[in-house]
Design an enzyme around this catalytic site. Structure first.
Site, PDB file in Angstrom:
ATOM      1  N   GLY A  69      17.100  13.301 -19.510  1.00  0.00           N
ATOM      2  CA  GLY A  69      16.908  11.851 -19.455  1.00  0.00           C
ATOM      3  C   GLY A  69      15.884  11.355 -20.449  1.00  0.00           C
ATOM      4  O   GLY A  69      15.804  10.150 -20.709  1.00  0.00           O
TER       5      GLY A  69
ATOM      6  N   SER B  82      10.415  -3.310 -18.613  1.00  0.00           N
ATOM      7  CA  SER B  82      10.094  -2.029 -19.233  1.00  0.00           C
ATOM      8  C   SER B  82      10.955  -1.772 -20.461  1.00  0.00           C
ATOM      9  O   SER B  82      12.113  -2.194 -20.508  1.00  0.00           O
ATOM     10  CB  SER B  82      10.325  -0.917 -18.209  1.00  0.00           C
ATOM     11  OG  SER B  82      10.310   0.356 -18.831  1.00  0.00           O
TER      12      SER B  82
ATOM     13  N   ASN C  61       3.946  11.211 -15.310  1.00  0.00           N
ATOM     14  CA  ASN C  61       3.686  10.730 -16.671  1.00  0.00           C
ATOM     15  C   ASN C  61       2.739  11.664 -17.417  1.00  0.00           C
ATOM     16  O   ASN C  61       1.885  12.338 -16.834  1.00  0.00           O
ATOM     17  CB  ASN C  61       3.109   9.304 -16.625  1.00  0.00           C
ATOM     18  CG  ASN C  61       4.130   8.274 -16.127  1.00  0.00           C
ATOM     19  OD1 ASN C  61       3.862   7.515 -15.236  1.00  0.00           O
ATOM     20  ND2 ASN C  61       5.323   8.286 -16.708  1.00  0.00           N
TER      21      ASN C  61
ATOM     22  N   PHE D 192       4.518  -7.357  -9.952  1.00  0.00           N
ATOM     23  CA  PHE D 192       4.490  -5.925 -10.312  1.00  0.00           C
ATOM     24  C   PHE D 192       5.159  -5.063  -9.238  1.00  0.00           C
ATOM     25  O   PHE D 192       5.627  -3.973  -9.523  1.00  0.00           O
ATOM     26  CB  PHE D 192       3.026  -5.437 -10.427  1.00  0.00           C
ATOM     27  CG  PHE D 192       2.261  -6.015 -11.575  1.00  0.00           C
ATOM     28  CD1 PHE D 192       1.326  -7.027 -11.386  1.00  0.00           C
ATOM     29  CD2 PHE D 192       2.463  -5.536 -12.860  1.00  0.00           C
ATOM     30  CE1 PHE D 192       0.597  -7.546 -12.436  1.00  0.00           C
ATOM     31  CE2 PHE D 192       1.730  -6.059 -13.938  1.00  0.00           C
ATOM     32  CZ  PHE D 192       0.809  -7.062 -13.716  1.00  0.00           C
TER      33      PHE D 192
ATOM     34  N   TYR E 156      16.162   3.441 -11.562  1.00  0.00           N
ATOM     35  CA  TYR E 156      14.924   2.676 -11.819  1.00  0.00           C
ATOM     36  C   TYR E 156      15.138   1.761 -13.024  1.00  0.00           C
ATOM     37  O   TYR E 156      14.922   0.552 -12.928  1.00  0.00           O
ATOM     38  CB  TYR E 156      13.737   3.612 -12.086  1.00  0.00           C
ATOM     39  CG  TYR E 156      12.613   2.887 -12.793  1.00  0.00           C
ATOM     40  CD1 TYR E 156      12.438   3.033 -14.165  1.00  0.00           C
ATOM     41  CD2 TYR E 156      11.779   2.017 -12.105  1.00  0.00           C
ATOM     42  CE1 TYR E 156      11.456   2.330 -14.829  1.00  0.00           C
ATOM     43  CE2 TYR E 156      10.785   1.317 -12.760  1.00  0.00           C
ATOM     44  CZ  TYR E 156      10.632   1.470 -14.133  1.00  0.00           C
ATOM     45  OH  TYR E 156       9.667   0.760 -14.802  1.00  0.00           O
TER      46      TYR E 156
ATOM     47  N   THR F 167      12.313   0.702 -20.982  1.00  0.00           N
ATOM     48  CA  THR F 167      13.393   1.582 -20.515  1.00  0.00           C
ATOM     49  C   THR F 167      14.740   0.871 -20.589  1.00  0.00           C
ATOM     50  O   THR F 167      15.791   1.507 -20.644  1.00  0.00           O
ATOM     51  CB  THR F 167      13.066   2.071 -19.087  1.00  0.00           C
ATOM     52  OG1 THR F 167      13.772   3.252 -18.814  1.00  0.00           O
ATOM     53  CG2 THR F 167      13.341   1.040 -18.048  1.00  0.00           C
TER      54      THR F 167
ATOM     55  N   LYS G  84      15.423  -2.652 -13.525  1.00  0.00           N
ATOM     56  CA  LYS G  84      14.711  -3.535 -14.462  1.00  0.00           C
ATOM     57  C   LYS G  84      15.712  -4.400 -15.223  1.00  0.00           C
ATOM     58  O   LYS G  84      15.502  -5.594 -15.435  1.00  0.00           O
ATOM     59  CB  LYS G  84      13.855  -2.713 -15.449  1.00  0.00           C
ATOM     60  CG  LYS G  84      12.659  -2.037 -14.817  1.00  0.00           C
ATOM     61  CD  LYS G  84      11.741  -3.046 -14.148  1.00  0.00           C
ATOM     62  CE  LYS G  84      10.549  -2.395 -13.469  1.00  0.00           C
ATOM     63  NZ  LYS G  84       9.726  -3.353 -12.723  1.00  0.00           N
TER      64      LYS G  84
ATOM     65  N   LEU H 269       7.425  -6.815   0.863  1.00  0.00           N
ATOM     66  CA  LEU H 269       8.249  -7.913   0.333  1.00  0.00           C
ATOM     67  C   LEU H 269       9.723  -7.767   0.711  1.00  0.00           C
ATOM     68  O   LEU H 269      10.515  -8.685   0.507  1.00  0.00           O
ATOM     69  CB  LEU H 269       8.110  -7.998  -1.196  1.00  0.00           C
ATOM     70  CG  LEU H 269       6.733  -8.420  -1.724  1.00  0.00           C
ATOM     71  CD1 LEU H 269       6.673  -8.241  -3.239  1.00  0.00           C
ATOM     72  CD2 LEU H 269       6.424  -9.864  -1.346  1.00  0.00           C
TER      73      LEU H 269
ATOM     74  N   ARG I 185       6.390   8.104 -28.292  1.00  0.00           N
ATOM     75  CA  ARG I 185       6.288   6.922 -27.427  1.00  0.00           C
ATOM     76  C   ARG I 185       5.200   5.997 -27.954  1.00  0.00           C
ATOM     77  O   ARG I 185       4.377   6.397 -28.789  1.00  0.00           O
ATOM     78  CB  ARG I 185       5.925   7.347 -25.988  1.00  0.00           C
ATOM     79  CG  ARG I 185       6.947   8.251 -25.303  1.00  0.00           C
ATOM     80  CD  ARG I 185       8.210   7.478 -24.943  1.00  0.00           C
ATOM     81  NE  ARG I 185       9.144   8.279 -24.166  1.00  0.00           N
ATOM     82  CZ  ARG I 185      10.036   9.119 -24.671  1.00  0.00           C
ATOM     83  NH1 ARG I 185      10.114   9.269 -26.001  1.00  0.00           N
ATOM     84  NH2 ARG I 185      10.854   9.799 -23.884  1.00  0.00           N
TER      85      ARG I 185
ATOM     86  N   LEU J 174       0.822  -1.227   0.000  1.00  0.00           N
ATOM     87  CA  LEU J 174       0.000   0.000   0.000  1.00  0.00           C
ATOM     88  C   LEU J 174       0.854   1.275   0.000  1.00  0.00           C
ATOM     89  O   LEU J 174       0.366   2.351   0.368  1.00  0.00           O
ATOM     90  CB  LEU J 174      -0.971  -0.007   1.194  1.00  0.00           C
ATOM     91  CG  LEU J 174      -1.961  -1.192   1.219  1.00  0.00           C
ATOM     92  CD1 LEU J 174      -2.890  -1.086   2.447  1.00  0.00           C
ATOM     93  CD2 LEU J 174      -2.806  -1.254  -0.056  1.00  0.00           C
ATOM     94  N   SER J 175       2.129   1.149  -0.386  1.00  0.00           N
ATOM     95  CA  SER J 175       2.977   2.371  -0.403  1.00  0.00           C
ATOM     96  C   SER J 175       2.588   3.277  -1.578  1.00  0.00           C
ATOM     97  O   SER J 175       2.832   4.483  -1.553  1.00  0.00           O
ATOM     98  CB  SER J 175       4.458   1.978  -0.542  1.00  0.00           C
ATOM     99  OG  SER J 175       4.658   1.305  -1.777  1.00  0.00           O
TER     100      SER J 175
HETATM  101  C1  WQD Z   1       6.182  10.586 -22.112  1.00  0.00           C
HETATM  102  C2  WQD Z   1       6.510  11.800 -22.972  1.00  0.00           C
HETATM  103  C3  WQD Z   1       7.919  13.410 -21.900  1.00  0.00           C
HETATM  104  C4  WQD Z   1       5.095  14.616 -18.803  1.00  0.00           C
HETATM  105  C5  WQD Z   1       7.923   6.439 -18.289  1.00  0.00           C
HETATM  106  C6  WQD Z   1       8.936   5.706 -17.517  1.00  0.00           C
HETATM  107  C7  WQD Z   1       9.166   4.359 -18.153  1.00  0.00           C
HETATM  108  C8  WQD Z   1       7.859   3.632 -18.271  1.00  0.00           C
HETATM  109  C9  WQD Z   1       6.843   4.467 -19.056  1.00  0.00           C
HETATM  110  C10 WQD Z   1       7.567   2.189 -16.376  1.00  0.00           C
HETATM  111  C11 WQD Z   1       7.961  12.239 -22.849  1.00  0.00           C
HETATM  112  C12 WQD Z   1       6.539  13.996 -22.188  1.00  0.00           C
HETATM  113  C13 WQD Z   1       5.681  13.979 -19.879  1.00  0.00           C
HETATM  114  C14 WQD Z   1       4.793  15.991 -18.885  1.00  0.00           C
HETATM  115  C15 WQD Z   1       5.660  16.030 -21.121  1.00  0.00           C
HETATM  116  N1  WQD Z   1       7.340   3.359 -16.985  1.00  0.00           N
HETATM  117  N2  WQD Z   1       5.952  14.672 -21.011  1.00  0.00           N
HETATM  118  N3  WQD Z   1       5.091  16.650 -20.051  1.00  0.00           N
HETATM  119  O1  WQD Z   1       9.222   9.013 -19.697  1.00  0.00           O
HETATM  120  O2  WQD Z   1       8.331   7.779 -21.736  1.00  0.00           O
HETATM  121  O3  WQD Z   1       8.399   6.637 -19.589  1.00  0.00           O
HETATM  122  O4  WQD Z   1       6.719   5.720 -18.367  1.00  0.00           O
HETATM  123  O5  WQD Z   1       8.113   1.233 -16.782  1.00  0.00           O
HETATM  124  O6  WQD Z   1      10.071   3.649 -17.367  1.00  0.00           O
HETATM  125  O7  WQD Z   1      10.094   6.441 -17.543  1.00  0.00           O
HETATM  126  O8  WQD Z   1       6.758   8.478 -19.931  1.00  0.00           O
HETATM  127  O9  WQD Z   1       4.733   9.801 -19.575  1.00  0.00           O
HETATM  128  O10 WQD Z   1       6.844  10.493 -18.349  1.00  0.00           O
HETATM  129  O11 WQD Z   1       6.679  10.863 -20.806  1.00  0.00           O
HETATM  130  O12 WQD Z   1       5.928  16.659 -22.169  1.00  0.00           O
HETATM  131  O13 WQD Z   1       4.258  16.646 -17.916  1.00  0.00           O
HETATM  132  O14 WQD Z   1       5.717  12.901 -22.503  1.00  0.00           O
HETATM  133  O15 WQD Z   1       8.926  14.377 -22.208  1.00  0.00           O
HETATM  134  O16 WQD Z   1       8.370  12.706 -24.117  1.00  0.00           O
HETATM  135  P1  WQD Z   1       8.257   8.058 -20.293  1.00  0.00           P
HETATM  136  P2  WQD Z   1       6.205   9.940 -19.575  1.00  0.00           P
END
Ligand code: WQD
Length: 338
Positions: free
Chosen positions: A298, A125, A200, A81, A150, A127, A154, A59, A232, A33-34
């Site tokens: 990043g 992921s 996100n 997960f 992170y 990633t 993975k 865990l 993406r 529940l964190s």
């Molecule tokens: C998507 C795009 C941002 C927020 C993350 C994790 C990855 C995986 C999927 C778990 C990018 C742009 C975002 C905002 C923006 N998660 N953006 N304004 O970074 O692709 O991946 O989620 O496994 O490990 O890192 O997803 O939704 O953060 O970004 O412009 O306020 O939206 O620059 O291009 P990301 P995201």
């Protein structure tokens, strides 16, 4: 057949519990529940009419993990997960991420190694690919140096599993490399519940649309892409959940080609940030307030999946379009803020 879902009250976990129950599995959830709430159980019951077993366990507590498996000897599969997943936070608190994401995996695998046969699905992921050289990205694309602790957890997680499988033929595992999960169950009974300011894109968009956030910042429009914004592969969380059940059934049915397999889970289509914003405006009928700001450090330029392996070998294909996924995300946002 009893299946353990760790992190089963989380975003992807809860949607997977629903799909497991739909396929007749008995589900037991472990969640600390964190980053979730026990209320999610009500949403699951509202959809399936069946209440999964739930145990609040951290865990990281090895003895608790051992005790759980001593009490649930009939667990036939584990979908794992439970992990910390905020990229930015992982840079600030690396030890928290290595402890929470790695030690918990080791404790789970140690328990599974005691069983005559164990089936394990790992939440990985895209990633792990970093900025891949070729689009769309196949599972053979090289794993690149992680851009965050992170992402490193993975990569390390996959290595721990593959190396364990090499010496433990009784352990059958599949790593699922998610692209960008989004959306919510069409019932709007469960969905994404980001705590605090969403990192996100999609939850930030829907919270801006509902008036919780003033304005969306678009992190850069000077990338070498069609409209200058990052690309993406946004996949509906229900499509993602269904893939987990299919992967588990593959292992339970002994259909796996080897005891460690990897699959990309995406739609195969790349969408830019501006295209995602347009999708929101189309499905909601609202104009989104956003401004372009500097790039986020990043961020990679582009990532979208080659989905042939999952399509052909798993027999799974994402069904929802970006607009359908966005509509479900918006319906969920409207529901929880009403
Ligand atoms: C998507 C795009 C941002 C927020 C993350 C994790 C990855 C995986 C999927 C778990 C990018 C742009 C975002 C905002 C923006 N998660 N953006 N304004 O970074 O692709 O991946 O989620 O496994 O490990 O890192 O997803 O939704 O953060 O970004 O412009 O306020 O939206 O620059 O291009 P990301 P995201």
């Amino acid at each position: 057949m009893k299946v353990l879902v760790t992190g089963g009250l989380g975003f992807i976990g809860s949607h997977t519990v629903v799909e497991l129950q739909n396929q007749g599995f008995e589900v037991v959830i472990i969640d600390d529940l964190s980053n979730s709430s026990e209320k999610v159980l009500e949403g699951i019951v509202a959809i399936t009419g069946k209440k999964p077993l739930f145990e609040k366990i951290d865990l990281k507590e090895k003895a608790k993990v051992e005790d759980f498996f001593n009490r649930h000897t009939d667990v036939e599969g584990v979908i794992h997960f439970a992990a910390s997943k905020a990229v930015g936070e992982s840079v600030e608190k690396p030890l928290l991420y290595y402890e929470n994401n790695i030690s918990t995996l080791v404790y789970l695998l140690k328990e599974l190694s005691k069983k005559d046969n164990a089936n394990f699905i790992f939440s990985s992921s895209c990633t792990v690919y970093g900025q891949a050289d070729e689009m769309p990205i196949t599972e053979n694309a090289p794993v690149k140096a992680a851009e965050s602790p992170y992402g490193n957890t993975k990569q390390i997680g996959e290595e721990i599993i593959s190396e364990t499988c090499k010496v433990l033929p009784s352990l059958n595992a599949i790593a699922l490399r998610y692209f960008n999960p989004m959306g919510a169950h069409p019932s709007a009974e469960i969905g994404e519940l980001p705590i605090g300011v969403p990192q996100n894109l999609v939850p930030f968009i829907t919270q801006t649309g509902i008036g919780m956030r003033e304005q969306l910042s678009v992190f850069g429009d000077d990338y070498p892409t069609s409209d200058g914004t990052c690309i993406r592969d946004y996949i509906h969380v229900v499509d993602l959940a269904k893939a987990h059940v299919i992967a588990l059934q593959r292992l339970i049915g002994g259909k796996n080609g080897s005891n460690y397999e990897v699959f990309n889970l995406g739609t195969g289509t790349g969408s830019s940030v501006l295209e995602v914003i347009k999708s929101f405006e189309k499905v909601s009928g609202k104009k989104l307030n956003y401004k372009v700001v500097d790039r986020r450090s990043g961020d990679i330029i582009s990532a979208y999946a080659n989905t042939e392996k999952a399509n052909k070998v798993l027999g799974w294909k994402a069904a929802s379009t970006l607009d359908e996924a966005m509509k479900s995300a918006w319906d969920w946002e409207v529901k929880i803020r009403s």
